[in-house]
Design a protein around this motif. Structure first.
Motif, mmCIF file in Angstrom:
data_model
loop_
_atom_site.group_PDB
_atom_site.id
_atom_site.type_symbol
_atom_site.label_atom_id
_atom_site.label_comp_id
_atom_site.label_asym_id
_atom_site.label_seq_id
_atom_site.Cartn_x
_atom_site.Cartn_y
_atom_site.Cartn_z
ATOM 1 N N HIS A 244 -53.913 -11.901 -36.432
ATOM 2 C CA HIS A 244 -53.870 -12.178 -37.861
ATOM 3 C C HIS A 244 -55.227 -11.812 -38.462
ATOM 4 O O HIS A 244 -56.270 -11.945 -37.801
ATOM 5 N N PHE A 245 -55.218 -11.380 -39.714
ATOM 6 C CA PHE A 245 -56.446 -11.102 -40.444
ATOM 7 C C PHE A 245 -56.578 -12.113 -41.582
ATOM 8 O O PHE A 245 -55.643 -12.866 -41.881
ATOM 9 N N LEU A 246 -57.719 -12.107 -42.229
ATOM 10 C CA LEU A 246 -57.949 -13.050 -43.335
ATOM 11 C C LEU A 246 -58.713 -12.349 -44.459
ATOM 12 O O LEU A 246 -59.841 -12.688 -44.794
ATOM 13 N N LYS A 247 -58.042 -11.327 -45.030
ATOM 14 C CA LYS A 247 -58.632 -10.572 -46.129
ATOM 15 C C LYS A 247 -57.898 -10.778 -47.445
ATOM 16 O O LYS A 247 -58.483 -10.651 -48.515
ATOM 17 N N GLU A 248 -56.600 -11.083 -47.372
ATOM 18 C CA GLU A 248 -55.775 -11.193 -48.564
ATOM 19 C C GLU A 248 -55.078 -12.550 -48.602
ATOM 20 O O GLU A 248 -55.008 -13.269 -47.591
ATOM 21 N N VAL A 249 -54.550 -12.892 -49.761
ATOM 22 C CA VAL A 249 -53.812 -14.145 -49.909
ATOM 23 C C VAL A 249 -52.601 -14.163 -48.982
ATOM 24 O O VAL A 249 -52.285 -15.192 -48.368
ATOM 25 N N GLU A 250 -51.935 -13.018 -48.852
ATOM 26 C CA GLU A 250 -50.775 -12.931 -47.963
ATOM 27 C C GLU A 250 -51.166 -13.212 -46.510
ATOM 28 O O GLU A 250 -50.383 -13.796 -45.754
ATOM 29 N N ASP A 251 -52.373 -12.807 -46.127
ATOM 30 C CA ASP A 251 -52.859 -13.097 -44.771
ATOM 31 C C ASP A 251 -52.974 -14.605 -44.556
ATOM 32 O O ASP A 251 -52.584 -15.132 -43.512
ATOM 33 N N ALA A 252 -53.530 -15.291 -45.536
ATOM 34 C CA ALA A 252 -53.721 -16.740 -45.419
ATOM 35 C C ALA A 252 -52.374 -17.459 -45.325
ATOM 36 O O ALA A 252 -52.207 -18.400 -44.543
ATOM 37 N N GLN A 253 -51.411 -17.009 -46.108
ATOM 38 C CA GLN A 253 -50.085 -17.623 -46.070
ATOM 39 C C GLN A 253 -49.404 -17.384 -44.726
ATOM 40 O O GLN A 253 -48.723 -18.272 -44.198
ATOM 41 N N LYS A 254 -49.583 -16.202 -44.170
ATOM 42 C CA LYS A 254 -48.987 -15.892 -42.872
ATOM 43 C C LYS A 254 -49.605 -16.748 -41.767
ATOM 44 O O LYS A 254 -48.908 -17.244 -40.873
ATOM 45 N N ILE A 255 -50.915 -16.945 -41.818
ATOM 46 C CA ILE A 255 -51.592 -17.796 -40.833
ATOM 47 C C ILE A 255 -51.054 -19.227 -40.925
ATOM 48 O O ILE A 255 -50.777 -19.878 -39.910
ATOM 49 N N ARG A 256 -50.895 -19.695 -42.135
ATOM 50 C CA ARG A 256 -50.396 -21.061 -42.334
ATOM 51 C C ARG A 256 -49.023 -21.232 -41.693
ATOM 52 O O ARG A 256 -48.758 -22.242 -41.016
ATOM 53 N N ARG A 257 -48.141 -20.266 -41.880
ATOM 54 C CA ARG A 257 -46.803 -20.355 -41.282
ATOM 55 C C ARG A 257 -46.877 -20.310 -39.757
ATOM 56 O O ARG A 257 -46.154 -21.032 -39.060
ATOM 57 N N THR A 258 -47.764 -19.475 -39.230
ATOM 58 C CA THR A 258 -47.868 -19.336 -37.774
ATOM 59 C C THR A 258 -48.411 -20.603 -37.129
ATOM 60 O O THR A 258 -47.976 -20.990 -36.029
ATOM 61 N N VAL A 259 -49.370 -21.263 -37.758
ATOM 62 C CA VAL A 259 -49.909 -22.511 -37.218
ATOM 63 C C VAL A 259 -48.788 -23.537 -37.059
ATOM 64 O O VAL A 259 -48.659 -24.192 -36.010
#
Length: 576
Positions: free
Chosen positions: A184-199
């Motif tokens: 996962h990366f953390l450059k865009e808002v979509e990245d942050a949302q994807k990380i949240r779902r994966t956690v």
């Protein structure tokens, strides 16, 4: 009737309004007046069309910190401005780690671009598209719409008089195998949302029946590659999320969760003051966050990370449930193609001069993470500076002659001031001392070269931060706003080697400090003047600064509400 006549007259005067609705209360009741003004509409449109022909067109690529700062500070009365970006919003990127764990909601850190430009009377046009190619020879950019499956052409081109490249950067994977596929990366808002779902997915999978303890531990092992500000802040946010919220929802696996930070350098937060770096490492150790320094990741697979320990050369395999890659930034493909075209193909990032003009490319400017300022070395111009300062042509330079050009030298070569400060040289005479420490009244060219020979060692590349990008955007907007004024009456330093002065002062970065939230309501801050602050009070300072930097009152209110909600109700643990 007199009041009605007055209102009619007022409505007639307001020729700039196409429609006007006035509600006025009169003693016995209400009066509603509606007027539609059509006076001179055609003339206004025609005059606007003629004025637009005279104005220069500026095309801005990007709506990040640099591009948005440029648009907010730009006086648009003198230019036609068109903005191209694949995202139709500005994202407050320093709060993205908070979005990953629900401390702040995604809606709270974004502001629609059209809301921003609407405040400028709609005179800025926005196109939601990505840039495919910059054609400097024909002053064009080739773009493609990001909206698919709808009728109409997707590709289009825009001509420009001036181009501002503010597209930021992409994640730098260093061509490590498996990173793109499994991290996962953390450059865009979509990245942050994807990380949240994966956690949440990791926890939901870990509590299912039939899994062994080893499988549960693997699913709940969160690995962060990169010990910079983003990686450290995400690790801290994740730790708080787990221990303040998730362990209450998933009590059966609370002792199986592990967070690991892998850093190739000797310390995390190595761009901060050493005191902050040590404080962060000590706090992480106390919180149970594992920090592996001196380790380089060589491969990432679906369920494991392969890394090499630099000190021993040993290869270690680390199982994981999720990997977040945060190791720096790289150049976007179309910017790389542009660099090849203008002769910068051997560089790792697009280079500009001190006025943020792309080198060897007229009318193109670059700001933000996509560029680096190529500061000219003073030793490249040392002979020219000496000749300009030696007004009596004696072949030697007196202290008075040097002082006459010192201000221009410091403005043109900011590394001189850094050198003087770092060496605690408060008097110019100290530069003229000989090798034995004796003061000299004058120096020849060789002595002058020797006095400034170490100045260029103070040159440093600017960090890829929101602070730098925002300052560059504001600076460039100021230059365009004063274009005619400064070309008529230059305000920059003198031109050594020729007559006259530079039209503008070069860009100078002013460091306002940096924050590192470390979880547990604690943060560390490096402030101007070599001040360092750490602890709970710094966390509240961080809150207040970040809230004040939001681009609108809407996002300020939302962010403050999210922080308040977090303390009252906890974080939202849903996947949405």
């Amino acid at each position: 009737m007199r009041g009605f006549s007055y209102l009619k007259k007022a409505l007639h005067i307001r020729s700039s309004c196409s429609r006007l609705l006035v509600v006025s209360c009169i003693s016995s009741g209400g009066l509603l007046v509606y007027a539609e003004n059509v006076d001179n509409n055609e003339k206004i449109v025609e005059r606007s069309r003629l004025d637009s022909k005279k104005r220069k067109k500026i095309v801005v690529l990007g709506t990040g910190w640099a591009g948005t700062s440029f648009l907010k500070d730009m006086d648009i009365s003198s230019y036609d401005i068109e903005v191209v970006s694949p995202r139709n919003y500005f994202a407050f990127t320093p709060l993205l780690p908070s979005v990953t764990c629900g401390t702040v909601e995604a809606r709270s850190v974004v502001e629609p671009v059209r809301n921003i430009i609407k405040k400028r009377n709609g005179e800025i046009q926005f196109w939601e598209a990505e840039c495919l190619k910059i054609d400097p020879e024909n002053h064009q950019v080739i773009c493609r719409s990001t909206v698919e499956n709808l009728v109409g052409e997707n590709d289009f081109s825009l001509e420009y008089d001036h181009l501002v490249v503010a597209v930021g950067a992409q994640v730098n994977t260093f061509n490590t195998p498996g990173v793109v596929e499994h991290c996962h990366f953390l450059k865009e808002v979509e990245d942050a949302q994807k990380i949240r779902r994966t956690v949440i997915d990791c926890f939901e999978k870990a509590v299912l029946p039939g899994l062994s303890d080893e499988e549960r531990k693997t699913n709940l092992h969160f690995v962060i590659v990169g010990g910079g500000p983003t990686g450290v802040e995400f690790a801290a946010e994740l730790h708080d999320f787990v221990h303040e919220d998730l362990v209450k929802l998933y009590p059966s696996v609370k002792d199986l969760v592990k967070i690991t930070v892998i850093q190739s350098g000797d310390h995390i937060l190595n761009t901060f003051d050493e005191r902050i770096s040590c404080f962060a490492e000590t706090k992480f150790q106390r919180d149970g966050i594992e920090v592996l320094t001196g380790c380089r990741v060589v491969r990432v697979s679906e369920h494991s990370v392969n890394m090499k320990v630099k000190s021993t050369g040993e290869y270690v395999v680390v199982p994981h449930g999720m990997v977040v890659w945060s190791t720096g930034v790289g150049t976007r493909p179309f910017v790389r193609d542009f660099m090849e075209e203008i002769g910068q193909g051997k560089r790792w990032i697009l280079a500009t001069d001190e006025w943020l003009r792309v080198k060897d490319c007229p009318d193109v400017y670059a700001i933000g993470d996509c560029t680096t300022v190529d500061q000219r070395k003073i030793m490249e111009d040392i002979s020219t500076i000496f000749e300009a300062a030696d007004t009596d042509r004696s072949g030697t330079l007196t202290i008075e002659e040097f002082q006459d050009v010192l201000e221009d030298i410091i403005i043109r070569y900011p590394q001189v001031e850094l050198y003087l400060k770092s060496n605690h040289l408060f008097q110019v005479t100290e530069l003229f001392k000989d090798s034995e420490g004796n003061e000299r009244e004058e120096v020849d060219i060789e002595g002058f070269k020797l006095a400034l020979s170490h100045v260029d060692s103070q040159m440093k590349s600017l960090p890829a931060t929101a602070q730098v990008a925002a300052q560059q955007g504001s600076y460039l907007a100021g230059c365009f706003n004063r274009w005619e004024q400064c070309n008529a009456n230059p305000e920059g330093p003198r031109l050594f080697g020729s007559a006259g002065r530079h039209a503008f002062r070069p860009f100078t970065y002013r460091h306002l400090g940096q924050f590192a939230p470390l979880g547990g309501s604690k943060a560390a801050a490096e402030l101007p003047g070599d001040w360092v602050s750490m602890g709970r009070s710094t966390q509240w300072l961080w809150y207040s600064v970040y809230a004040s930097k939001q681009v609108s009152w809407r996002t300020r209110i939302l962010v403050v509400w999210d922080w308040t909600r977090r303390y009252i109700f906890g974080r939202d643990s849903s996947r949405i």
